[in-house]
Each structure stands twice: as C-alpha cells, then as structure tokens.
Design a protein around this motif. Structure first.
Motif, short mmCIF file in Angstrom:
data_model
loop_
_atom_site.label_atom_id
_atom_site.label_comp_id
_atom_site.label_asym_id
_atom_site.label_seq_id
_atom_site.Cartn_x
_atom_site.Cartn_y
_atom_site.Cartn_z
N ARG A 96 -5.91 8.89 3.54
CA ARG A 96 -5.46 8.42 4.84
C ARG A 96 -3.94 8.14 5.10
O ARG A 96 -3.71 8.63 6.22
CB ARG A 96 -6.16 6.76 4.88
CG ARG A 96 -5.97 6.07 6.18
CD ARG A 96 -6.54 4.80 5.95
NE ARG A 96 -7.74 4.71 5.71
CZ ARG A 96 -8.09 4.00 4.57
NH1 ARG A 96 -7.21 3.56 3.81
NH2 ARG A 96 -9.56 3.88 4.23
N MET A 97 -3.26 8.34 3.91
CA MET A 97 -1.93 8.05 4.15
C MET A 97 -1.36 9.75 4.22
O MET A 97 -0.52 9.84 5.10
CB MET A 97 -1.30 7.50 3.03
CG MET A 97 0.09 7.61 2.72
SD MET A 97 1.04 6.53 4.04
CE MET A 97 0.94 4.82 3.22
N TYR A 98 -1.84 10.54 3.25
CA TYR A 98 -1.05 12.08 3.24
C TYR A 98 -1.91 13.09 3.84
O TYR A 98 -1.36 14.24 3.74
CB TYR A 98 -0.95 12.20 1.67
CG TYR A 98 0.36 11.36 0.97
CD1 TYR A 98 1.67 11.64 1.30
CD2 TYR A 98 -0.07 10.27 0.41
CE1 TYR A 98 2.66 10.80 0.65
CE2 TYR A 98 0.71 9.36 -0.21
CZ TYR A 98 2.21 9.76 -0.23
OH TYR A 98 3.12 8.94 -0.79
N LEU A 131 -8.77 5.12 -4.71
CA LEU A 131 -7.24 5.63 -4.61
C LEU A 131 -7.35 6.72 -3.58
O LEU A 131 -6.51 6.92 -2.59
CB LEU A 131 -6.92 5.89 -5.87
CG LEU A 131 -5.30 6.92 -5.91
CD1 LEU A 131 -4.44 6.19 -5.09
CD2 LEU A 131 -4.91 7.19 -7.34
N SER A 132 -8.29 7.47 -3.67
CA SER A 132 -8.51 8.83 -3.00
C SER A 132 -8.85 8.73 -1.54
O SER A 132 -8.28 9.41 -0.57
CB SER A 132 -9.74 9.71 -3.47
OG SER A 132 -9.64 10.30 -4.86
N THR A 133 -9.58 7.59 -1.44
CA THR A 133 -9.75 7.07 0.17
C THR A 133 -8.37 6.90 0.73
O THR A 133 -7.90 7.37 1.71
CB THR A 133 -10.68 6.02 0.21
OG1 THR A 133 -12.00 6.59 -0.11
CG2 THR A 133 -10.92 5.69 1.75
N THR A 135 0.90 -1.30 -0.11
CA THR A 135 -0.05 0.09 0.14
C THR A 135 0.74 1.21 0.01
O THR A 135 0.66 2.31 -0.91
CB THR A 135 -1.00 0.11 1.29
OG1 THR A 135 -1.63 -1.15 1.08
CG2 THR A 135 -1.73 1.31 1.33
N GLY A 136 1.89 1.29 0.86
CA GLY A 136 2.87 2.34 0.92
C GLY A 136 3.56 2.61 -0.42
O GLY A 136 3.54 3.97 -0.93
N TRP A 137 3.72 1.67 -1.09
CA TRP A 137 4.82 1.69 -2.39
C TRP A 137 3.67 2.13 -3.32
O TRP A 137 3.98 3.17 -4.25
CB TRP A 137 5.26 0.37 -2.81
CG TRP A 137 5.56 0.22 -4.14
CD1 TRP A 137 5.67 -0.72 -5.17
CD2 TRP A 137 7.01 1.12 -4.66
NE1 TRP A 137 6.08 -0.31 -6.33
CE2 TRP A 137 6.98 0.55 -5.96
CE3 TRP A 137 7.74 2.06 -4.19
CZ2 TRP A 137 8.10 1.25 -6.78
CZ3 TRP A 137 8.57 2.78 -4.94
CH2 TRP A 137 8.82 2.13 -6.47
N ARG A 138 2.06 1.76 -3.38
CA ARG A 138 1.60 2.15 -4.60
C ARG A 138 1.02 3.81 -4.43
O ARG A 138 0.99 4.18 -5.35
CB ARG A 138 0.18 1.47 -4.37
CG ARG A 138 0.18 -0.17 -4.96
CD ARG A 138 -1.05 -0.92 -4.52
NE ARG A 138 -1.01 -2.07 -5.31
CZ ARG A 138 -2.05 -3.18 -5.09
NH1 ARG A 138 -2.83 -3.11 -4.04
NH2 ARG A 138 -1.83 -3.94 -5.76
#
Length: 316
Positions: A297-299, A291-293, A258-261
């Motif tokens: 959550r990550m950024y 992708l947006s969700t 997930t982090g790589w994607r």
C-alpha cells in the motif's frame, strides 16, 4: 533515541566513493551518477554547485554542500565553464562525448583531477546505494543544501585529508564511518538553523509531549502502540495527543508510526537477508502477510519485489 538519530541509525555507508578532486581553473564536472546522497567539502580554493533546477551554490574554503539524488548537477570553477568530464552511475568517468576517461585523470590513492597540488581541492563522499540512507531522511532534504565555514566549521577536515591519502588496510571502512559522521554532524547543524525549514518531525522533538512520543516509537517500533498507550506514556489524553501530534508533525500518531515501521522494513530488506516474517516482527507486524499488505500500500510493490529491485545493479 531522537528522530534524526533514528533515521541515521539504519543502513550506513558500505564502500562509499570517497575522493579528493584536485583542479586548476577552468574546470567543470557534470555529475549524472544518480547517487542518493553526495557530500562535497571545499578544502582549498572555490567553486560552484549548479543544479539543473533550483539555485546554484558557491563554495569557498571550509564550506560544505550536500546533494540529494538522483537529479544531476554540475561542479565548476564558474557556472559558465562547460563540463570537461561526466561522472556516471557506479563512479564511471567519461568525456562529455561519452568516451570513457580510462583513468587519465587518476592522481593516485583516491585522488582525481589535474594535479595533486591544484589550486582547488574538493573532498567528495558519495553514498552509492539508496538503502545506505533512510528514505524518510532523503525525503526530508532539499535537492541541494549548504553550510558555510562560518555557520559550521567542519572539525573533520584534517582527519579526512589525512586518511584519504593513506594506502593502508582498513582504509575503506574508516572512510565509510567518517563519511557517516560527517553527514550526521552536517545535517544536525543544518536542521538547527531557523531558515533551514527542518521537517516537522525534527522540530516537534523539542515539544515535551510530542517529542517524548516520537522517541518512544523510534526506540521501540515493534511495540503494539496505540494512541491510548502513547498518550498514557506522555501524560495526556488521547484526544490531546492526537491534536497536538497532528498539528506539530503534520500527520496523526499512528500514521507516523506506520510510515516509520515501513521505512525500517524497507531498509532491512535492502541491507539484510532476513525473512519477511522476521523483519515483520522486528518492525511491529504480526506476520509476513500483514507487513506485505501495508508495504504494498505504501510502496506499490511487495517486500519481495522491493528486495529484488534494490538488489539489481544500478538500482540507486
């Protein structure tokens, strides 16, 4: 593709700042440009790189240092020499009191300082925009690292010195590619040192099981990978892969994927004008909404907000 190659395969230098800095002691330059990555290669003489926090580094002829922004630092003949110039965002130069230098230290084609035949010559290459270097790679680097000429005799120095003095068509593109090559070669040499504390994902690529899984997700992030399918490719059980991957990389396989994607998506948002849906499909998400969700959550911002923020001048 190995883990380091995957991180360096994304956006690359585009119009990077590449100069020869030529000085006679005493000299000192304060760098406050907030650039994501700067490479300094000492060609002649010696000097110091002094961060505001952390250990300072002494450079002699043939040594190389890489500074990860945005933290400021000072380059000088001696740590005690007060700054004579400031390097600001966008490559602007000023006196310590803020007055612009207005070209008073320009020495011709990509040369800057006191005089061309100064006793100290430092090649400096700066990536001006954050999207030119993978965020995951930047996160893996210390604020300041160095390689001595004994550890890694740089084979690119003569080529760089020859090209940087040319005033010919295509010079900018040639220097961009040479800077990319310099960074790749230097980081490969630095990560290979036992004392370098290379990130877990780099060390794990030597493992016959985890290294294969890392290469699989690097090569094809859009594939609908599961722990089971990755384990089958690696020839182990799901439980064995999960334990081994987490122990060596520091996070479970799907968390790493997930982090790589999302890192790939962030790079493409900056470097291309592709739609969110197109980028989503390229990095393994079924829709722009999915992708947006995950991206928010990550950024902490949506892909659209991230793209708009990165496009603003001075975003780096």
């Amino acid at each position: 593709m190995d883990a380091l190659a995957g991180l360096l395969e994304g956006p690359r230098a585009r119009g990077a700042l590449m100069i020869r800095a030529c000085f006679d002691p005493p000299w000192s330059v304060r760098v406050e440009d907030r650039a994501p990555l700067t490479v300094m290669l000492m060609v002649r003489g010696e000097g110091w790189v002094v961060p505001d926090d952390g250990e300072r580094i002494r450079l002699t002829a043939g040594d190389l240092a890489i500074a990860r922004g945005p933290a400021p630092y000072t380059c000088a003949d001696d740590p005690a020499t007060p700054p004579q110039a400031l390097i600001l965002p966008g490559g602007e130069c000023a006196y310590p009191d803020g007055r612009l230098l207005n070209g008073s230290m320009d020495l011709g084609v990509r040369a800057w300082g006191d005089r061309l035949d100064g006793s100290t010559v430092l090649l400096i290459g700066t990536y001006l925009m954050r999207g030119e270097i993978s965020a995951r790679l930047l996160d893996a680097l210390p604020p300041l690292l160095s390689l001595t000429s004994r550890e890694w005799p740089c084979p690119l120095t003569p080529l760089l010195m020859d090209e940087i003095a040319r005033d010919e068509p295509g010079q900018e593109v040639v220097l961009d590619r040479m800077l990319d090559l310099l960074v790749i070669a230097a980081l490969r040499a630095w990560f290979a040192r036992p004392e370098a504390a290379a990130p877990a994902w780099y060390r794990a690529q030597a493992d016959p099981v985890v290294g294969r899984v890392l290469r699989l997700v690097q090569d094809d992030p859009a594939h609908p990978w599961t722990v089971a399918s990755l384990a089958a490719k690696a020839g182990v059980s799901r439980a064995a892969l999960a334990r081994r991957f987490t122990a060596l990389v520091g996070e479970p396989p799907m968390t790493h994927l997930t982090g790589w994607r999302l890192a790939l998506a962030a790079d493409r948002l900056h470097a291309t004008e592709e739609t969110i849906g197109a980028i989503a499909r390229q990095v393994g998400y079924g829709s722009a909404f999915a992708l947006s969700t995950a991206f928010k959550r990550m950024y902490g911002v949506s892909p659209q907000e991230y793209r708009a923020r990165e496009a603003r001048p001075g975003a780096a």
